[in-house]
Enzyme design. Structure first.
Site, PDB file in Angstrom:
ATOM      1  N   GLU A   1      -3.738  -3.843  10.035  1.00  0.00           N
ATOM      2  CA  GLU A   1      -4.466  -4.875   8.651  1.00  0.00           C
ATOM      3  C   GLU A   1      -5.984  -5.027   9.152  1.00  0.00           C
ATOM      4  O   GLU A   1      -6.654  -5.356   8.449  1.00  0.00           O
ATOM      5  CB  GLU A   1      -3.825  -6.056   9.276  1.00  0.00           C
ATOM      6  CG  GLU A   1      -2.514  -5.452   7.891  1.00  0.00           C
ATOM      7  CD  GLU A   1      -2.288  -5.605   6.150  1.00  0.00           C
ATOM      8  OE1 GLU A   1      -3.295  -5.728   6.661  1.00  0.00           O
ATOM      9  OE2 GLU A   1      -1.315  -4.909   6.493  1.00  0.00           O
TER      10      GLU A   1
ATOM     11  N   GLU B   1       0.736  -1.142   0.534  1.00  0.00           N
ATOM     12  CA  GLU B   1       0.113   0.124   0.057  1.00  0.00           C
ATOM     13  C   GLU B   1       0.453   1.308  -0.080  1.00  0.00           C
ATOM     14  O   GLU B   1       0.048   2.163   0.549  1.00  0.00           O
ATOM     15  CB  GLU B   1      -0.815   0.072   0.816  1.00  0.00           C
ATOM     16  CG  GLU B   1       0.057   0.159   2.775  1.00  0.00           C
ATOM     17  CD  GLU B   1       0.368  -1.347   3.013  1.00  0.00           C
ATOM     18  OE1 GLU B   1       0.434  -1.216   4.638  1.00  0.00           O
ATOM     19  OE2 GLU B   1       0.494  -2.363   2.416  1.00  0.00           O
TER      20      GLU B   1
ATOM     21  N   ASP C   1       9.022  -9.612  10.746  1.00  0.00           N
ATOM     22  CA  ASP C   1       9.228 -10.527   9.452  1.00  0.00           C
ATOM     23  C   ASP C   1       8.614 -11.943   9.534  1.00  0.00           C
ATOM     24  O   ASP C   1       8.192 -13.138   9.241  1.00  0.00           O
ATOM     25  CB  ASP C   1       9.862 -10.539   8.434  1.00  0.00           C
ATOM     26  CG  ASP C   1      10.104  -9.098   7.552  1.00  0.00           C
ATOM     27  OD1 ASP C   1       9.541  -8.671   7.997  1.00  0.00           O
ATOM     28  OD2 ASP C   1      10.912  -8.825   6.859  1.00  0.00           O
TER      29      ASP C   1
ATOM     30  N   HIS D   1      -8.757  -3.691  -1.195  1.00  0.00           N
ATOM     31  CA  HIS D   1      -7.130  -3.938   0.279  1.00  0.00           C
ATOM     32  C   HIS D   1      -6.555  -2.189   0.471  1.00  0.00           C
ATOM     33  O   HIS D   1      -6.567  -2.380   1.504  1.00  0.00           O
ATOM     34  CB  HIS D   1      -7.391  -5.144   0.505  1.00  0.00           C
ATOM     35  CG  HIS D   1      -5.967  -5.664   1.536  1.00  0.00           C
ATOM     36  ND1 HIS D   1      -6.340  -6.223   2.799  1.00  0.00           N
ATOM     37  CD2 HIS D   1      -4.758  -4.760   1.885  1.00  0.00           C
ATOM     38  CE1 HIS D   1      -5.209  -6.247   3.857  1.00  0.00           C
ATOM     39  NE2 HIS D   1      -4.465  -5.595   3.428  1.00  0.00           N
ATOM     40  N   GLU D   2      -6.262  -2.290  -0.859  1.00  0.00           N
ATOM     41  CA  GLU D   2      -4.512  -1.102  -0.384  1.00  0.00           C
ATOM     42  C   GLU D   2      -5.465  -0.282  -0.951  1.00  0.00           C
ATOM     43  O   GLU D   2      -4.854   0.420  -0.204  1.00  0.00           O
ATOM     44  CB  GLU D   2      -3.385  -1.972  -2.141  1.00  0.00           C
ATOM     45  CG  GLU D   2      -3.527  -3.231  -2.463  1.00  0.00           C
ATOM     46  CD  GLU D   2      -2.597  -3.742  -1.204  1.00  0.00           C
ATOM     47  OE1 GLU D   2      -1.833  -2.779  -0.228  1.00  0.00           O
ATOM     48  OE2 GLU D   2      -2.592  -4.990  -1.391  1.00  0.00           O
TER      49      GLU D   2
ATOM     50  N   TYR E   1      -4.702  -9.588  10.412  1.00  0.00           N
ATOM     51  CA  TYR E   1      -5.542  -9.713   8.960  1.00  0.00           C
ATOM     52  C   TYR E   1      -6.889 -10.525   9.638  1.00  0.00           C
ATOM     53  O   TYR E   1      -8.038  -9.021   9.688  1.00  0.00           O
ATOM     54  CB  TYR E   1      -5.285 -10.207   8.234  1.00  0.00           C
ATOM     55  CG  TYR E   1      -4.520  -9.536   7.011  1.00  0.00           C
ATOM     56  CD1 TYR E   1      -4.393  -8.696   5.984  1.00  0.00           C
ATOM     57  CD2 TYR E   1      -2.821 -10.514   7.568  1.00  0.00           C
ATOM     58  CE1 TYR E   1      -3.168  -7.986   5.277  1.00  0.00           C
ATOM     59  CE2 TYR E   1      -1.670  -9.319   7.602  1.00  0.00           C
ATOM     60  CZ  TYR E   1      -1.735  -8.846   5.994  1.00  0.00           C
ATOM     61  OH  TYR E   1      -0.891  -8.124   5.196  1.00  0.00           O
TER      62      TYR E   1
ATOM     63  N   HIS F   1      -6.242   0.454   2.781  1.00  0.00           N
ATOM     64  CA  HIS F   1      -4.883   1.180   3.482  1.00  0.00           C
ATOM     65  C   HIS F   1      -4.756   2.700   3.223  1.00  0.00           C
ATOM     66  O   HIS F   1      -4.112   3.498   4.348  1.00  0.00           O
ATOM     67  CB  HIS F   1      -3.696   0.127   2.703  1.00  0.00           C
ATOM     68  CG  HIS F   1      -3.066  -1.171   3.670  1.00  0.00           C
ATOM     69  ND1 HIS F   1      -2.426  -0.687   5.009  1.00  0.00           N
ATOM     70  CD2 HIS F   1      -2.936  -1.917   3.331  1.00  0.00           C
ATOM     71  CE1 HIS F   1      -2.999  -2.462   5.367  1.00  0.00           C
ATOM     72  NE2 HIS F   1      -3.040  -3.200   4.090  1.00  0.00           N
TER      73      HIS F   1
END
Length: 478
Positions: free
Chosen positions: A317, A270, A374, A294-295, A382, A298
C-alpha cells in the site's frame, strides 16, 4: 526456513501450490458455491506425505490425489483463521515433484468472502448479484487453498451460472458455453497466466453489461449505471500509460473496471484484470478518479510485487499510494501531488489520534501473531508507508532519481512475494553510493515504533495555502 505467515495454517516451506483449476456452480437459492478445486502442488522437500490447506466454513466432501482417494481431516476451528484441512497423501513425494490434489467442496451461506444480494439490493431490482472479497484472508472461505500471499499461482476456472447472468473473474475471459448438465445455465471460462496470491482470486455474477472505454479496458456495471460509469472512467487509458511510463510494462493484458452495487464497502479492490469499484465514485465530473489511479498502481505494487505476509502490507500500500500520487503529479502537476501527500499526512495523524499513539497496530510492520489482519487494518500502511517513500525521495535526490529505484525494484521482484528486509537490502544495493545517507535514516523508528513517523517530509503547500486562504474569506463573510 522462511518466516511463517501467522495468518495462515499452510506450510509453503513443505510444498507450494503453482496452479488452480476451479470448477464450480453458483447457486443463488442456497447461497453457495459447489464444485472442485484441483491444486497442482510441488514438494519443497523430500519425503512429503502431508499437505495442510486453509479453509473457513467450507464443507469438504472428497479429496483425490493423482486420481487416488486420500484421507483428510478438518482441524480445530480458530476464531478468525478458520480450520486447517490436513490431507495425507497416498504416496510419498520427493523434492520438486508435482501432484494434483482435487478437492470437492461447498461454501457456507455465511462465507466471509461472498456477498449475496437479493434483486432488491441491486440497481436493476430484477436479478440477484454475487461478488467476492478475498483480501486479506478470506479466499479460504471460497475454496481450500494456501491462503498466504507468500504463495503465488496461476488459475483456470469454469463457472456455471443462470443463463440471464454474467460471470467475471480476476482473469482474462476465455469464452462461455451452454452448461451440458442444465439447459437453464451457462459456463463462463477464465484464464490467469500471471501468478497471483489467493487473495486476488475474485468472482462476480450479476446482470452486467459492458462498454469499451479504451484499447484494453471495458467498464462493467448493471445497465442502469454502465453509461454513467463509462463517462466517469474515460481517463483510464491515460492513467495506464502514465503508470507504464513510471513503473514499467503492464503485464496483465486487460484492465477492466467493475462498478458494484452501492453496498460495496471499499473505494476499490485491485483484482487483476478486473478492478472492483464503488458506485460512490460516480460523481459525474471525474473528480474521484484518484481511486482508479490507486487501483491501477496496484498492477505493479501489490499484484506483481507482493507482500510476503500481511505484516509487510505497507510494501503493497505505501508504494501504491506513492505511485498513485506520481500519476496525479503527471496529470495535474507536482503541486497537486504534494497537496494530496499533505492530505495523507493529516489522514495519518487522524488515524493515530483515533487508534492511540502507543497502539502496536500503528507500527509500519505490526506483529500479527494472533491478530486478525482485518482488525489491524487502517490508513497506517498506506500513509506512513508513502510518507517514508517521499522522505527517501527527498533524501536521495528527488523524484526522477527515486522513480528509477521504483522501476528497478519492480523489475527485481516481479512475480515474487517479499518482506521489508528484501526491500531494504535492494534499496541499499541500488543506492550503494549513498549508503551514508541511508544510514542516517532511523529505520527502527519508522518500522517498529508506534505513532507518527520520526521525520515529516517537506511538502509544497501552495495549493493547501490557497484552500486555507479561501476558507478564511468564507469565515469572514459569514
Amino acid at each position: 526456513m522462511a518466516e511463517a505467515d501467522p495468518s495462515s495454517f499452510a506450510s509453503p516451506g513443505c510444498c507450494r501450490t503453482h496452479h488452480l483449476h476451479l470448477r464450480c456452480r453458483v447457486d443463488f437459492a442456497s447461497r453457495s458455491l459447489r464444485g472442485t478445486a484441483a491444486l497442482t502442488v510441488r514438494a519443497e522437500r523430500d519425503s512429503l506425505r502431508r499437505l495442510v490447506l486453509d479453509t473457513k466454513d467450507l464443507t469438504i466432501h472428497k479429496v483425490v490425489v493423482n486420481k487416488q482417494d486420500a484421507q483428510f481431516v478438518l482441524g480445530e476451528r480458530h476464531s478468525f483463521k478458520g480450520a486447517p484441512l490436513e490431507i495425507t497423501l497416498p504416496f510419498e513425494l520427493g523434492k520438486g515433484q508435482d501432484v494434483v490434489v482435487e478437492i470437492t467442496f461447498e461454501t457456507s451461506p455465511r462465507s466471509s468472502a461472498l456477498q449475496w444480494f437479493t434483486p432488491e439490493q441491486t440497481s436493476g431490482k430484477r436479478h440477484p448479484f454475487l461478488f467476492s472479497q478475498c483480501q486479506a484472508t478470506h479466499c479460504r472461505a471460497v475454496l481450500p487453498c494456501q491462503d498466504t500471499p507468500s504463495v503465488k499461482l496461476t488459475y483456470y476456472a469454469e463457472i456455471s451460472v443462470p443463463n440471464e447472468l454474467v460471470a467475471l473473474m480476476s482473469a482474462k475471459r476465455d469464452g462461455d458455453l451452454p452448461d451440458p448438465e442444465e439447459s437453464t445455465r451457462k459456463i463462463y471460462r477464465f484464464i490467469q497466466n500471471v501468478p497471483i496470491p489467493c487473495y486476488l482470486i475474485a468472482l462476480v455474477v450479476g446482470a452486467l453489461e459492458s462498454r469499451e472505454i479504451g484499447p484494453r479496458t471495458l467498464v462493467w456495471a448493471e445497465k442502469e449505471l454502465v453509461d454513467k460509469s463509462a463517462h466517469e472512467f474515460s481517463e483510464t487509458e491515460a492513467m495506464l500509460k502514465i503508470a507504464e511510463d513510471l513503473a514499467g510494462p503492464y503485464v496483465w493484458g486487460q484492465y477492466d473496471l467493475l462498478v458494484l452495487p452501492p453496498s460495496f464497502p471499499y473505494g476499490g479492490m485491485e483484482n487483476p484484470c478486473l478492478t472492483f469499484v464503488t458506485p460512490t465514485l460516480l460523481a459525474g465530473d471525474r473528480s474521484l478518479s484518484n481511486v482508479i489511479a490507486h487501483e491501477i498502481s496496484h498492477s505493479w505494487t501489490g499484484n506483481l510485487v507482493t507482500n510476503k505476509t500481511w505484516e509487510h502490507f505497507w510494501l503493497n500500500e505505501g508504494h501504491t499510494v506513492y505511485l498513485e500520487r506520481r500519476i496525479g503529479g503527471r496529470l495535474f502537476g507536482e503541486q497537486f501531488r504534494h497537496f494530496q501527500a499533505q492530505g495523507g499526512w493529516r489522514e495519518l495523524q487522524n488515524t493515530i489520534n483515533t487508534l492511540g499513539s502507543t497502539n502496536p497496530v500503528t507500527h509500519l510492520i505490526p506483529n500479527l501473531k494472533e491478530v486478525d489482519p482485518d482488525v489491524a487494518y487502517s490508513s497506517v500502511p498506506y500513509e506512513k508507508g508513502s510518507a517514508l517513500l517521499l522522505y527517501l525521495e527527498q533524501l536521495l535526490g528527488g523524484p526522477d532519481v527515486f522513480i528509477g529505484f521504483l522501476r528497478a525494484y519492480i523489475q527485481q521482484f516481479a512475480y515474487k512475494s517479499i518482506d521489508t528486509e528484501d526491500w531494504k537490502n535492494f534499496l541499499y544495493s541500488y543506492f550503494k553510493d549513498k549508503v551514508d545517507l541511508l544510514n542516517k535514516v532511523d529505520w527502527n523508528a519508522w518500522m517498529n515504533t508506534p505513532g507518527m513517523p520520526p521525520v515529516k517530509p517537506t511538502y509544497d503547500s501552495t495549493l493547501s495555502n490557497a484552500c486555507v486562504a479561501l476558507s478564511q474569506r468564507w469565515v469572514k463573510v459569514s
